[in-house]
Scaffold this motif. Structure first.
Motif, short mmCIF file in Angstrom:
data_model
loop_
_atom_site.label_atom_id
_atom_site.label_comp_id
_atom_site.label_asym_id
_atom_site.label_seq_id
_atom_site.Cartn_x
_atom_site.Cartn_y
_atom_site.Cartn_z
N GLY A 288 58.42 44.78 52.48
CA GLY A 288 57.07 45.24 52.18
C GLY A 288 56.98 46.75 52.03
N TYR A 289 55.78 47.25 52.17
CA TYR A 289 55.47 48.65 51.90
C TYR A 289 56.39 49.61 52.64
CZ TYR A 289 52.73 52.88 51.33
OH TYR A 289 52.33 54.14 51.03
N LYS A 290 56.61 49.27 53.92
CA LYS A 290 57.37 50.20 54.74
C LYS A 290 58.84 50.30 54.35
CE LYS A 290 54.28 49.96 58.63
NZ LYS A 290 53.94 49.34 59.91
N LEU A 363 50.97 45.96 48.33
CA LEU A 363 52.01 46.08 49.35
C LEU A 363 51.48 46.84 50.57
CD1 LEU A 363 55.16 46.71 47.14
CD2 LEU A 363 54.59 44.65 48.43
N LYS A 364 50.62 47.81 50.31
CA LYS A 364 50.05 48.58 51.40
C LYS A 364 49.17 47.69 52.28
CE LYS A 364 49.10 53.47 51.02
NZ LYS A 364 48.55 54.41 50.04
N LYS A 365 48.42 46.83 51.61
CA LYS A 365 47.49 45.95 52.32
C LYS A 365 48.22 45.13 53.39
CE LYS A 365 44.01 42.37 51.29
NZ LYS A 365 44.44 41.11 51.75
N TYR A 366 49.40 44.67 53.05
CA TYR A 366 50.10 43.79 53.99
C TYR A 366 51.21 44.51 54.74
CZ TYR A 366 47.69 40.16 51.40
OH TYR A 366 46.73 39.37 50.83
N LYS A 367 51.08 45.81 54.87
CA LYS A 367 52.23 46.57 55.37
C LYS A 367 52.71 46.14 56.74
CE LYS A 367 49.63 50.64 57.03
NZ LYS A 367 48.40 49.90 57.25
N ASP A 368 51.81 45.56 57.57
CA ASP A 368 52.23 45.17 58.91
C ASP A 368 52.70 43.73 59.02
OD1 ASP A 368 51.73 47.69 59.94
OD2 ASP A 368 49.58 47.24 60.10
N MET A 369 52.50 42.99 57.96
CA MET A 369 52.82 41.56 58.01
C MET A 369 54.30 41.29 58.28
SD MET A 369 50.96 39.02 57.95
CE MET A 369 50.18 37.73 57.07
N PRO A 370 55.22 41.92 57.55
CA PRO A 370 56.62 41.58 57.77
C PRO A 370 57.04 41.75 59.23
CG PRO A 370 56.38 42.91 55.79
CD PRO A 370 55.04 42.90 56.46
N ALA A 371 56.62 42.84 59.85
CA ALA A 371 57.03 43.07 61.23
C ALA A 371 56.46 42.00 62.14
CB ALA A 371 56.56 44.45 61.68
N LEU A 372 55.22 41.64 61.90
CA LEU A 372 54.56 40.64 62.74
C LEU A 372 55.29 39.30 62.65
CD1 LEU A 372 52.21 39.65 64.47
CD2 LEU A 372 50.96 39.20 62.35
N LEU A 373 55.54 38.88 61.42
CA LEU A 373 56.19 37.59 61.25
C LEU A 373 57.59 37.62 61.84
CD1 LEU A 373 55.08 36.49 57.70
CD2 LEU A 373 54.12 35.86 59.90
N HIS A 374 58.20 38.76 61.72
CA HIS A 374 59.56 38.87 62.21
C HIS A 374 59.60 38.74 63.73
CE1 HIS A 374 63.64 39.85 62.63
NE2 HIS A 374 63.41 41.01 63.23
N THR A 375 58.72 39.50 64.41
CA THR A 375 58.82 39.51 65.87
C THR A 375 58.22 38.24 66.49
OG1 THR A 375 56.83 40.83 65.82
CG2 THR A 375 58.89 42.00 66.22
N ASN A 376 57.31 37.60 65.79
CA ASN A 376 56.64 36.45 66.38
C ASN A 376 57.01 35.14 65.73
OD1 ASN A 376 55.24 38.20 67.96
ND2 ASN A 376 53.35 37.01 67.79
N SER A 377 58.16 35.12 65.07
CA SER A 377 58.40 33.98 64.21
C SER A 377 58.35 32.65 64.95
CB SER A 377 59.74 34.14 63.50
OG SER A 377 60.76 34.22 64.45
N ARG A 378 58.81 32.65 66.22
CA ARG A 378 58.86 31.38 66.92
C ARG A 378 57.46 30.75 67.03
NH1 ARG A 378 62.52 28.25 68.65
NH2 ARG A 378 61.54 26.55 69.75
N ASN A 379 56.46 31.58 67.29
CA ASN A 379 55.12 31.03 67.42
C ASN A 379 54.57 30.56 66.08
OD1 ASN A 379 54.97 31.47 70.14
ND2 ASN A 379 54.40 33.62 69.82
N PHE A 380 54.72 31.41 65.10
CA PHE A 380 54.11 31.06 63.82
C PHE A 380 54.81 29.90 63.14
CE2 PHE A 380 52.47 35.48 64.11
CZ PHE A 380 51.13 35.13 64.14
N PHE A 381 56.10 29.80 63.32
CA PHE A 381 56.84 28.82 62.54
C PHE A 381 57.28 27.60 63.35
CE2 PHE A 381 56.99 32.74 60.27
CZ PHE A 381 56.67 32.34 58.98
N MET A 382 57.03 27.61 64.66
CA MET A 382 57.46 26.46 65.46
C MET A 382 56.28 25.94 66.26
SD MET A 382 60.60 25.35 65.61
CE MET A 382 61.40 24.04 66.47
#
Ligand code: FAD
Ligand code: FAD
Ligand code: AMP
Lengths: 435, 370, 283
Positions: A288-290, A363-382
């Protein structure tokens, strides 16, 4: 060394490279495009969604002869656990419009078509030719590329790096870093061939109407990932992608994920009787943006996936690639027409134009999304998909339990799994990232 | 194989094809089935006998005669070929005997064969799809401006007496039935081993029709200046072996081919391979089995580490018994093999070899080198 | 020296699929390639040119998109490409194909110089007949040299050529004369990679496109379906075997026991083999 000198060399004949080459060639620049594949698109992962607007800006009458598979009239989002899916389906007759908005395409065919347009616009396109390194002059300005044809070099005033996500040229020259594992997803994908009529029947489609399924949940085994299924004319593209860092941290292999996805009771019947003919793996930039690197320099610009210009949240890539390619092409043409050198201060025009476009804004709008999904993947995806499935089943199954108790059980299950605080903070963070 | 395939439902008439149905009058007196008997360096190629077997069936169905065509130098070998043609049930033989027919050359053979056809007018002409047969058939068909169906796997006559020639198309994924509608003769080539070898009988020599070839050595541009034999050791007569053991990419390394050779030697068979092994240079090209290699028809075929792609399959389907060894239970080879073993070929082949040694020659402890 | 190489664009047969109901070829997504055997012919032609000087013209008959194949041949280093394309050619069998190609070769001769050698591949992977080469040779009255494994020597002044021709059980050494037609056998040589300038030239060259008339074909009835004595009446899928292989159970068994079972099973299927193998093997 070839004696010829070009105004611009475009490395790569994917979406971004074709857009850049087309834009410059049709504005009269002398353009050379290099593609390492046997033909444009041969190395590109097949079967995808094309967003019409961005191509329309470049080639307004593309619908006349571009190889389009189906126009999309239905989108399904599925949250899956091991045996079920909970879904939102959106289907509208409004999408059966004269100039549809989204199409499925097969990249191998589409890229060939796009490349023909590039050639017709006047560019010279060389396939089976890999650019192996950038050639710099004493002052550090990029003046051309070296190729794998006996190591011969060829010169130009500016080089457009459109080499895709793991482009080696830019990284070798030190213009960008190798993308971090948490900033790229690995997608594996298969083409399942089925007769046209069968696809029509299974998805309720007539003519060249198409349907897309995007799925998340336990299919990615707790990793940040997404499964997808696109209907083409005589085939269905099916795949799943997860962050490379997640693959590395778990023992899962992409193949087993794909196999499990195909075997999921909600997917299996859609593929029954199909013949698998192609298997491909490809990286998708998801940082993403970052993660966007420096996009221009002395005699060079970066476009498309090579510049991490990819909107993972919306599964958009090719439109950002095309748009960045077009904008780079326009900027270079402008600089050239004013007789100015391809120096960083002039090429910064590209970045300025890009900043104003939807590419950087999105890309700016979602700039924090990748980090969030990455660190919390277990919750969101399981955890959540399982809970949601349980809740839905609770709701649907009629077994004499009073409704009020069912509701309580559902809430209790959510809280037990994630604690009230956890639930709250996930919701807030998701909302913030999406905002 | 030939009969089985053509037993499929009768061909549906195709719109455009039927417009050609009328045979021009000058072709109406073309009659009888001919088989070109391939004679090279004194030997009749066995494919000629296989074709005589097919030709016999076609001739009987049509109620016509079966003729062998022999072109060769005067002498024993040609005379022997004539006798063999009768032994394999030819009713008559057309013979052109000339010293300049000693070695095969396209010019002389094309002229001799086209002259014969123009004089004696056969309705069907069959040739082996060997290097010689294919070289000759193309020239003859073009000279006569008639149709030629190459590499047939099935031959039959339909209700109105036309030759229905069935051959693989699109790399073996499909079969097609081809007719030569308004030209004669109807020509077809068939690869060695595709048709069954018929019984040899001891029929007395029958009618021989001699024909002259008006051609001088000076008229022939191409001269044969030498012949390099493949030699006895590497001369894979794979196509005619009764037992064949073959390996594919699943064997993993060139060294493992020794395991194949050991097994082949133990059971008195020959060995071959799938195409990728030839491409890798692990085995000589003439040991490749399949569409672009050899067709085999052994009593026993053992395939180790071969996936069973259609191009391989078409070359081995004529085997009486197919045994497949493959680690993948879903490998396509199990769709057409008779016996399957899901096992690692590299460890299984030596075990199999040992069991064979034990069962076939008790007390005989051969130690094989690895 | 002028050399013509006939190449054909074919569907990559490894990727062919058949419609399960209609039994027709599903072409969608099937990549096309230059017939692999033709690449050996092209490479040999380029070698001869490099050694003796002259030009290589590649020729194909096919739909407009066959241009891709020609362009590729140009990147390998061919000097000129001719595409013979006309809807009249549709449905050609080998006789009609070799007629059209031979006319085009004659026209190439008129326009760019008479060819000394015409090359074709051994066979195509879609038609797979190995008959088009001989057909062209006959029509153009060229000496026909098929299954050539090696060109030993060419003497331009004497118009002589010596080749090794593959035949059953060996190789013939043939001495012949130019002009000739050679069908080239596959070998170990791989097609070269052209230089950057070759590639640049190829990307820009105009491909000569001829219709039937432009190729000098007057009698259109000799082309396409009308000019083809053979007619495909029926296309069908091979009959699948009724039964899949009988599997030897391998679970939790020693390799040796599995082998034992296999051999027993072989002899049950074909009792005669037991005797035949013994007499052959122990010898
Ligand atoms: C499984 C999957 C599904 C996707 N689905 C969608 C979708 O539905 N919609 C969407 O909009 N996007 C989608 N994307 C993203 C989209 O494919 C990319 O964003 C887009 O292709 C980027 O275009 P590009 O031109 O930057 O790179 P690419 O398309 O990757 O092109 C790069 C080209 O450069 C060539 N190249 C690289 N290095 C060299 C070199 N040194 N010399 C010569 N040539 C070179 C490559 O061969 C390649 O052709 C998907 C991606 C994947 C992996
Ligand atoms: C025009 C054309 C013509 C062709 N002609 C021919 C031809 O004449 N003949 C031919 O053979 N092919 C031919 N091919 C190639 C054919 O399509 C296949 O690619 C080829 O047959 C595959 O060879 P393979 O089975 O050895 O390899 P693969 O397909 O790679 O299969 C290897 C098999 O070995 C198995 N395996 C792996 N490890 C082991 C182990 N340790 N023990 C046991 N099994 C193992 C695997 O499960 C797999 O099934 C042709 C292709 C084309 C396009
Ligand atoms: N349409 C075509 N255009 C050009 N060359 C062809 C064509 N068809 C066949 N050939 C040539 O003829 C050879 C034999 O083809 P075939 O007889 O189809 O096996 C090929 O290897 C090609 O060199």
């Amino acid at each position: 060394m070839s004696k010829e000198k070009f105004d611009a060399i475009v490395v790569g004949a994917g979406m971004s490279g074709n857009a850049a080459a087309y834009t410059m060639a049709s504005r009269g620049l002398k353009v050379l495009q290099l593609e390492r594949g046997e033909y444009p698109g041969s190395k590109n992962v097949q079967g995808a969604i094309l967003y019409a607007n961005m191509l329309e800006t470049i080639i307004p009458d593309f619908r006349d002869d571009a190889p389009l598979e189906r126009h999309l009239i239905e989108q399904r989002f599925w949250l899956m656990d091991d045996t079920s899916h909970t879904g939102v389906h959106y289907r509208s007759d409004d999408f059966n419009e004269p100039t549809p908005n989204r199409y499925t395409i097969i990249r191998a065919q589409f890229d060939k078509w796009f490349s023909r347009k590039v050639r017709e616009a006047g560019a010279t396109v060389l396939c089976e030719t890999t650019a192996t390194e950038l050639v710099l002059d004493g002052g550090g300005k990029v003046i051309g590329v070296r190729t794998d044809r006996a190591g011969e070099t060829i010169h130009a005033e500016v080089v457009v790096l459109a080499e895709g996500v793991n482009g080696l040229l830019g990284t070798r020259a030190g213009f960008r870093k190798v993308p971090k594992p948490e900033a790229v997803a690995l997608a594996v994908k298969e083409m399942h061939f089925l007769p046209e009529e069968v696809i029509g029947e299974r998805f309720g489609l007539t003519g060249d109407q198409g349907c897309v399924i995007e799925a998340a949940g336990t299919i990615s085994r707790g990793m940040a990932g997404l499964g997808f299924l696109y209907t083409n004319k005589e085939s269905v593209s099916l795949g799943i992608g997860c962050l490379v860092s997640d693959f590395a941290a778990t023992v899962e292999s992409p193949y087993t994920l794909l196999d499990a996805f195909k075997d999921h009771p909600s997917i299996r019947p859609l593929l029954a009787g199909s013949e698998v003919k192609e298997y491909a793996a490809h990286l998708i930039p998801e940082g993403g943006y970052k993660a966007i690197p420096q996009l221009f320099g002395n005699g060079w610009v970066v476009v498309g996936d090579a510049g991490q210009l990819n909107n993972a949240v919306h599964r958009e890539g090719s439109n950002l690639a095309m748009t960045s390619g077009r904008i780079a092409g326009e900027a270079i043409s402008m600089i050239k027409s004013q007789g100015c050198p391809m120096a960083p201060e002039n090429l910064s025009l590209y970045k300025a134009m890009l900043d104003k476009s939807f590419v950087v804004k999105d890309l700016k709008k979602y700039k924090d999304m990748p980090a969030l999904l990455h660190t919390n993947s277990r919750n969101f995806f399981m955890t959540y998909p399982q809970l949601l499935s349980k809740a839905a089943q609770n709701f649907v199954r009629v077994d004499g339990t009073p409704k009020i108790e069912k509701e309580k059980a559902t809430t209790a299950a959510f809280v037990k799994a994630r604690s009230r605080w956890g639930l709250f903070s996930d919701a807030v963070r998701l909302a913030l990232a999406w905002r | 194989m030939g009969t089985r395939k053509t037993k499929a439902p009768p061909p549906a008439a195709l719109g455009r094809a039927s417009t050609k149905k009328d045979l021009p009058d000058h072709f109406k007196n073309y009659r009888h089935v001919w088989v070109f008997i391939e004679l090279e360096r004194g030997q009749v190629h066995p494919v000629s006998f296989e074709l005589l077997g097919e030709g016999r069936r076609l001739a009987d169905q049509l109620g016509v005669q079966l003729a062998g065509v022999i072109l060769g130098p005067p002498g024993d070998s040609t005379r022997h070929a004539v006798a063999e043609a009768f032994a394999y049930d030819a009713d008559l033989v057309y013979l052109v005997e000339k010293p300049l027919l000693t070695d095969y050359r396209n010019e002389s053979f094309t002229k001799a064969l086209t002259d014969l056809v123009n004089t004696y007018k056969p309705e069907i002409l069959l040739l082996g799809a060997t290097t010689l047969g294919r070289d000759l058939a193309g020239s003859v068909a073009t000279t006569l401006l008639t149709g030629l169906t190459a590499d047939c796997t099935g031959l039959d006559v339909d209700a109105d007496g036309s030759l229905a020639a069935t051959r693989p198309t699109f790399g073996g994924s499909l079969l097609c039935t081809i007719y030569t509608l308004n030209c004669r003769p109807q020509m077809a080539t068939v690869r060695p081993r595709v048709m069954r070898m018929p019984q040899r009988s001891n029929k007395p020599v029958g009618r021989v029709i001699r024909h002259d070839l008006r051609m001088l050595e000076d008229e022939i541009v191409t001269k044969v200046v030498g012949f390099l034999s493949d030699g006895q050791s590497e001369n894979a007569n794979l196509a005619y072996a009764d037992v064949v053991v073959a390996g594919g990419l699943g064997l993993g390394a060139a060294d493992n081919l020794q395991l194949l050779k050991n097994l082949a030697q133990t059971i008195g068979g020959d060995y071959g391979c799938s195409r990728p092994l030839v491409q890798k240079g692990w085995m000589a090209a003439d040991r490749q089995i399949g569409q672009t290699g050899k067709t085999i028809r052994p009593k026993l075929y053992i395939a180790a580490g071969i996936s069973g792609a259609v191009q391989h399959r078409v070359g081995v389907e004529g085997a009486d018994l197919i045994v497949a060894i493959n680690t993948d239970p879903n490998a396509p080879i199990f769709d057409f093999a008779n016996i399957g073993v899901v096992a690692d070929a590299v460890s299984f082949l030596p075990a199999l070899t040992e069991v064979f040694i034990r069962r076939l020659a008790p007390g005989n402890h051969i130690r094989l080198v690895n | 020296m002028h050399i013509v190489v006939c190449i054909k664009q074919v569907p990559d047969s490894a990727q062919i699929r058949v419609h399960p109901v209609t039994n027709t070829i599903m072409r969608q997504g099937v990549p096309t390639i230059i017939n692999p055997y033709d690449l050996f012919a092209l490479e040999e032609a380029l070698k001869v040119r490099d050694h003796h000087g002259g030009e290589v013209t590649v020729l194909t008959m096919g739909p407009p998109m066959a241009e891709e194949a020609l362009r590729k041949a140009l990147t390998y280093g061919a000097d000129r490409a001719v595409l013979l394309t006309d809807r009249h050619f549709a449905g050609s069998d080998t006789l009609a194909t070799s007629f059209a190609l031979s006319q085009a070769i004659a026209q190439i001769g008129n326009s760019f110089g008479t060819p000394d050698i015409v090359f074709t591949g051994k066979q195509t992977i879609d038609g797979d007949t190995a008959q088009v080469g001989p057909g062209i040779a006959k029509r153009l009255n060229l000496v026909q040299l098929t299954y050539v494994a090696k060109i030993t020597s060419i003497d331009l002044s004497a118009r002589a050529i010596t080749v090794e021709r593959r035949s059953e059980g060996g190789t013939h050494v043939l001495k012949s004369k130019l002009p000739c037609l050679i069908t080239m056998l596959e070998g170990t040589t791989v097609i070269r990679r052209g230089s950057l300038d070759d590639a640049l030239r190829a990307a820009r060259s105009e491909i000569v496109k001829w219709s039937a008339v432009e190729a000098g074909i007057e009698d259109i009835t000799k082309c396409g379906l009308r000019g083809s004595p053979t007619v495909v009446k029926r296309v069908f899928a091979p009959t699948p075997r009724e039964q899949k292989a009988v599997q030897i159970d391998t679970t939790e068994k020693r390799v040796r026991d599995i082998a034992d079972e296999l051999v027993a099973s072989i002899f049950t299927h074909q009792p005669a083999l037991q005797h035949e193998l013994s007499s052959a093997g122990s010898a």
